[in-house]
Scaffold this motif. Structure first.
Motif, PDB file in Angstrom:
ATOM      1  N   ARG A  73      52.765  36.153  51.240  1.00 17.03           N
ATOM      2  CA  ARG A  73      53.873  36.933  50.683  1.00 17.03           C
ATOM      3  C   ARG A  73      53.369  37.840  49.552  1.00 17.03           C
ATOM      4  O   ARG A  73      53.023  37.375  48.465  1.00 17.03           O
ATOM      5  CB  ARG A  73      54.963  36.000  50.148  1.00 17.03           C
ATOM      6  N   ALA A  74      53.302  39.117  49.840  1.00 18.51           N
ATOM      7  CA  ALA A  74      52.855  40.099  48.848  1.00 18.51           C
ATOM      8  C   ALA A  74      53.386  41.464  49.265  1.00 18.51           C
ATOM      9  O   ALA A  74      53.164  41.888  50.395  1.00 18.51           O
ATOM     10  CB  ALA A  74      51.333  40.131  48.756  1.00 18.51           C
ATOM     11  N   ALA A  75      54.094  42.128  48.349  1.00 13.32           N
ATOM     12  CA  ALA A  75      54.673  43.435  48.672  1.00 13.32           C
ATOM     13  C   ALA A  75      54.216  44.539  47.739  1.00 13.32           C
ATOM     14  O   ALA A  75      54.486  45.708  47.996  1.00 13.32           O
ATOM     15  CB  ALA A  75      56.206  43.345  48.622  1.00 13.32           C
ATOM     16  N   SER A  76      53.517  44.170  46.670  1.00 16.52           N
ATOM     17  CA  SER A  76      53.129  45.179  45.689  1.00 16.52           C
ATOM     18  C   SER A  76      51.898  44.739  44.919  1.00 16.52           C
ATOM     19  O   SER A  76      51.448  43.584  45.038  1.00 16.52           O
ATOM     20  CB  SER A  76      54.278  45.413  44.694  1.00 16.52           C
ATOM     21  N   GLY A  77      51.372  45.659  44.110  1.00 14.31           N
ATOM     22  CA  GLY A  77      50.227  45.324  43.276  1.00 14.31           C
ATOM     23  C   GLY A  77      50.525  44.208  42.293  1.00 14.31           C
ATOM     24  O   GLY A  77      49.652  43.371  42.001  1.00 14.31           O
ATOM     25  N   SER A  78      51.759  44.155  41.786  1.00 10.61           N
ATOM     26  CA  SER A  78      52.102  43.087  40.848  1.00 10.61           C
ATOM     27  C   SER A  78      52.100  41.727  41.541  1.00 10.61           C
ATOM     28  O   SER A  78      51.729  40.709  40.935  1.00 10.61           O
ATOM     29  CB  SER A  78      53.452  43.361  40.192  1.00 10.61           C
ATOM     30  N   ASP A  79      52.481  41.686  42.823  1.00 10.88           N
ATOM     31  CA  ASP A  79      52.392  40.433  43.582  1.00 10.88           C
ATOM     32  C   ASP A  79      50.944  39.994  43.733  1.00 10.88           C
ATOM     33  O   ASP A  79      50.614  38.801  43.622  1.00 10.88           O
ATOM     34  CB  ASP A  79      53.011  40.600  44.968  1.00 10.88           C
ATOM     35  N   VAL A  80      50.071  40.963  43.977  1.00 13.21           N
ATOM     36  CA  VAL A  80      48.637  40.650  44.088  1.00 13.21           C
ATOM     37  C   VAL A  80      48.114  40.120  42.760  1.00 13.21           C
ATOM     38  O   VAL A  80      47.339  39.152  42.718  1.00 13.21           O
ATOM     39  CB  VAL A  80      47.842  41.900  44.526  1.00 13.21           C
ATOM     40  N   ARG A  81      48.540  40.751  41.668  1.00 15.45           N
ATOM     41  CA  ARG A  81      48.117  40.287  40.339  1.00 15.45           C
ATOM     42  C   ARG A  81      48.482  38.817  40.135  1.00 15.45           C
ATOM     43  O   ARG A  81      47.678  38.024  39.629  1.00 15.45           O
ATOM     44  CB  ARG A  81      48.791  41.147  39.268  1.00 15.45           C
ATOM     45  N   ASP A  82      49.691  38.440  40.537  1.00 10.17           N
ATOM     46  CA  ASP A  82      50.126  37.053  40.373  1.00 10.17           C
ATOM     47  C   ASP A  82      49.300  36.112  41.243  1.00 10.17           C
ATOM     48  O   ASP A  82      48.950  34.999  40.815  1.00 10.17           O
ATOM     49  CB  ASP A  82      51.613  36.922  40.727  1.00 10.17           C
ATOM     50  N   LEU A  83      48.987  36.551  42.467  1.00 14.86           N
ATOM     51  CA  LEU A  83      48.162  35.719  43.357  1.00 14.86           C
ATOM     52  C   LEU A  83      46.748  35.553  42.786  1.00 14.86           C
ATOM     53  O   LEU A  83      46.168  34.465  42.862  1.00 14.86           O
ATOM     54  CB  LEU A  83      48.093  36.355  44.746  1.00 14.86           C
ATOM     55  N   LEU A  84      46.209  36.618  42.210  1.00 14.34           N
ATOM     56  CA  LEU A  84      44.875  36.537  41.607  1.00 14.34           C
ATOM     57  C   LEU A  84      44.884  35.577  40.423  1.00 14.34           C
ATOM     58  O   LEU A  84      43.948  34.787  40.238  1.00 14.34           O
ATOM     59  CB  LEU A  84      44.409  37.921  41.157  1.00 14.34           C
ATOM     60  N   ALA A  85      45.942  35.657  39.611  1.00 11.36           N
ATOM     61  CA  ALA A  85      46.034  34.766  38.456  1.00 11.36           C
ATOM     62  C   ALA A  85      46.115  33.304  38.888  1.00 11.36           C
ATOM     63  O   ALA A  85      45.643  32.403  38.180  1.00 11.36           O
ATOM     64  CB  ALA A  85      47.248  35.135  37.611  1.00 11.36           C
ATOM     65  N   ALA A  86      46.698  33.070  40.059  1.00  5.28           N
ATOM     66  CA  ALA A  86      46.823  31.705  40.582  1.00  5.28           C
ATOM     67  C   ALA A  86      45.572  31.246  41.328  1.00  5.28           C
ATOM     68  O   ALA A  86      45.516  30.115  41.813  1.00  5.28           O
ATOM     69  CB  ALA A  86      48.043  31.617  41.501  1.00  5.28           C
ATOM     70  N   HIS A 112      44.357  32.506  44.228  1.00  4.16           N
ATOM     71  CA  HIS A 112      44.530  32.513  45.688  1.00  4.16           C
ATOM     72  C   HIS A 112      43.246  33.015  46.348  1.00  4.16           C
ATOM     73  O   HIS A 112      42.799  34.143  46.096  1.00  4.16           O
ATOM     74  CB  HIS A 112      45.699  33.419  46.058  1.00  4.16           C
ATOM     75  N   PRO A 113      42.611  32.219  47.203  1.00  8.94           N
ATOM     76  CA  PRO A 113      41.282  32.572  47.724  1.00  8.94           C
ATOM     77  C   PRO A 113      41.263  33.875  48.528  1.00  8.94           C
ATOM     78  O   PRO A 113      40.316  34.668  48.395  1.00  8.94           O
ATOM     79  CB  PRO A 113      40.895  31.364  48.582  1.00  8.94           C
ATOM     80  N   GLU A 114      42.261  34.091  49.388  1.00 10.10           N
ATOM     81  CA  GLU A 114      42.243  35.312  50.196  1.00 10.10           C
ATOM     82  C   GLU A 114      42.454  36.552  49.326  1.00 10.10           C
ATOM     83  O   GLU A 114      41.813  37.583  49.523  1.00 10.10           O
ATOM     84  CB  GLU A 114      43.305  35.242  51.286  1.00 10.10           C
ATOM     85  N   ALA A 115      43.340  36.421  48.330  1.00 10.15           N
ATOM     86  CA  ALA A 115      43.565  37.537  47.409  1.00 10.15           C
ATOM     87  C   ALA A 115      42.290  37.840  46.626  1.00 10.15           C
ATOM     88  O   ALA A 115      41.936  39.007  46.414  1.00 10.15           O
ATOM     89  CB  ALA A 115      44.708  37.206  46.460  1.00 10.15           C
ATOM     90  N   LEU A 116      41.594  36.817  46.195  1.00  8.22           N
ATOM     91  CA  LEU A 116      40.350  37.008  45.441  1.00  8.22           C
ATOM     92  C   LEU A 116      39.299  37.721  46.297  1.00  8.22           C
ATOM     93  O   LEU A 116      38.606  38.636  45.826  1.00  8.22           O
ATOM     94  CB  LEU A 116      39.806  35.657  44.965  1.00  8.22           C
ATOM     95  N   GLY A 117      39.198  37.324  47.560  1.00  4.33           N
ATOM     96  CA  GLY A 117      38.228  37.956  48.449  1.00  4.33           C
ATOM     97  C   GLY A 117      38.537  39.421  48.695  1.00  4.33           C
ATOM     98  O   GLY A 117      37.647  40.278  48.661  1.00  4.33           O
ATOM     99  N   LEU A 118      39.814  39.722  48.924  1.00  4.66           N
ATOM    100  CA  LEU A 118      40.200  41.116  49.172  1.00  4.66           C
ATOM    101  C   LEU A 118      40.073  41.960  47.910  1.00  4.66           C
ATOM    102  O   LEU A 118      39.717  43.144  47.974  1.00  4.66           O
ATOM    103  CB  LEU A 118      41.631  41.166  49.698  1.00  4.66           C
ATOM    104  N   ALA A 119      40.336  41.361  46.742  1.00  4.01           N
ATOM    105  CA  ALA A 119      40.183  42.095  45.490  1.00  4.01           C
ATOM    106  C   ALA A 119      38.712  42.452  45.247  1.00  4.01           C
ATOM    107  O   ALA A 119      38.403  43.561  44.807  1.00  4.01           O
ATOM    108  CB  ALA A 119      40.726  41.269  44.331  1.00  4.01           C
TER     109      ALA A 119
END
Length: 398
Positions: free
Chosen positions: A283-296, A298-305
């Protein structure tokens, strides 16, 4: 400094504000003006409420005597309003003339709702913030606004902004000035508009790296943009388009919001990473959602970042080679360890060693307040520039 007869009250104020001359004697020495002339011009600044006397300084003469009285810019005679627009989120504040945030509010305002609605609501926010800060509306000397699109600094209008539908060529300064008056009853004040990455760069450079003569900030959020400060001044290009690195082609097939294919923002922005996460069932619709996933973590978010950082780093190798900055600052929703690691990997791999030998790659010091601080500083530097000081003193009748 120009000839003696041309040294104005505004020039004296600039010398005091910059710290280059902070006593009457020092002003005489720097300008070559007589004691009486310095006194007359300072008197205008005192009557306007823009200068005050500080504590006594060191004794100038080796023979002793009375200590010289220091002169200070009176930063309490007015306040500045500032706002930083993102695609779905706005942050607004009341600031002192030295950049201190006195009251602040953030909330949802959707930029796609159009300038009439967004700027009208912002005027309401400003009225509430002034009350919260304990300042009257007639204390406001100007408003600064950061927007996520290219801005023609001569007109204050955005020019073909990819992520601001309905804003192209709109009279932002006029509408925001009216909204301020409508909601406060105060007279109109000057409104200055600039690109968000520009103002973030301006705020960060002035507060954290004032001695850096070539400073670059890259904001990676919904889109990707860069702000460049050279010798203390923003570099905007001929019509505000400088720094729009998100629309450099990188050879991918992805469709960008600007209508072209293969833009850096289409593959490496917060919006692009959110889209890839959503395709993977996250569940991610915007850059701010990605920011929250990175702060948590989240392995897939970290890899894509990290992958996005490598793509941005590849482009920044060219930017660094061209501008040879002393500081490259990464800011925005993706500006965490994973993304910055990716930037460093490609930047140092692609750029010539000479271009990076004295380069600092850092992250934001001011965080989400950088745009506000930069917008406030832009207003203050505009209103207290020597030539404008003369105009304003004349209007005040002093």
């Amino acid at each position: 400094m120009t000839g003696r007869g041309q040294v104005s009250a505004g020039d004296l104020l600039e010398l005091v504000r910059s710290g280059r001359a902070t006593t009457r004697g020092a002003l005489q020495q720097v300008t070559g003006l007589s004691r009486a002339t310095v006194g007359q011009r300072l008197d205008r600044l005192f009557r306007a409420g823009w200068l005050r006397e500080g504590a006594g300084g060191p004794v100038d003469s080796p023979l002793g005597g009375r200590p010289s009285i220091t002169l200070e810019f009176d930063d309490e005679h007015a306040v500045v309003l500032a706002a930083d627009l993102d695609t779905r989120h706005v942050r607004a504040a009341v600031l002192s003339l030295t950049g201190e945030i006195l009251a602040e509010h953030s909330g949802i305002l959707v930029i796609e709702d159009g300038p009439e609605t967004v700027l009208g609501e912002l005027g309401c926010w400003f009225a509430e913030l002034l009350e919260k800060a304990g300042h009257a509306a007639d204390e406001v000397c100007g408003i600064g606004l950061a927007v996520p699109g290219p801005v023609d600094s001569e007109t204050g209008r955005v020019v073909q902004p990819p992520i601001m539908p309905g804003w192209d060529g709109y009279d932002i300064t006029g509408r925001l000035a009216r909204a301020f008056t409508e909601h406060t009853g105060a007279p109109r004040v000057p409104v200055l508009v600039d690109n968000d990455a520009n103002l973030m760069a301006y705020g960060e450079q002035r507060t954290g790296y004032p001695d850096c003569s070539a400073f670059v900030l890259v904001k990676v959020s919904t889109g990707i943009g860069a702000g460049v400060v050279v010798d203390g001044s923003l570099f905007r290009g001929i019509d505000g388009g400088a720094g729009d690195i998100g629309h450099i082609r990188v050879g991918a097939d992805a469709l960008c919001r600007c209508g072209s294919y293969g833009c850096l923002a289409a593959v490496a922005s917060g919006g692009a990473v959110a889209r890839r996460l959503a395709e993977a069932g996250v569940r991610a619709a915007s850059g701010s959602d990605v920011r929250d996933l990175l702060a948590a973590g989240h392995p897939e978010a970290l890899g894509l970042a990290r992958e996005a950082g490598r793509q941005v780093g590849d482009v920044l190798a060219t930017v660094v080679t061209l501008l040879n900055p002393g500081v490259l600052m990464i800011a925005g929703d993706l500006a965490g360890t994973a993304f910055v690691t990716g930037v460093r990997e490609l930047l140092y791999q692609r750029a010539l060693p000479r271009s990076t030998a004295h380069l600092e790659v850092v992250t934001s010091r001011l965080g989400e307040r950088a745009g506000l601080v930069g917008a406030g500083a832009l207003v203050v530097e505009y209103l207290y520039a020597p030539e404008r000081v003369e105009e304003r003193l004349a209007a005040l009748g002093v």
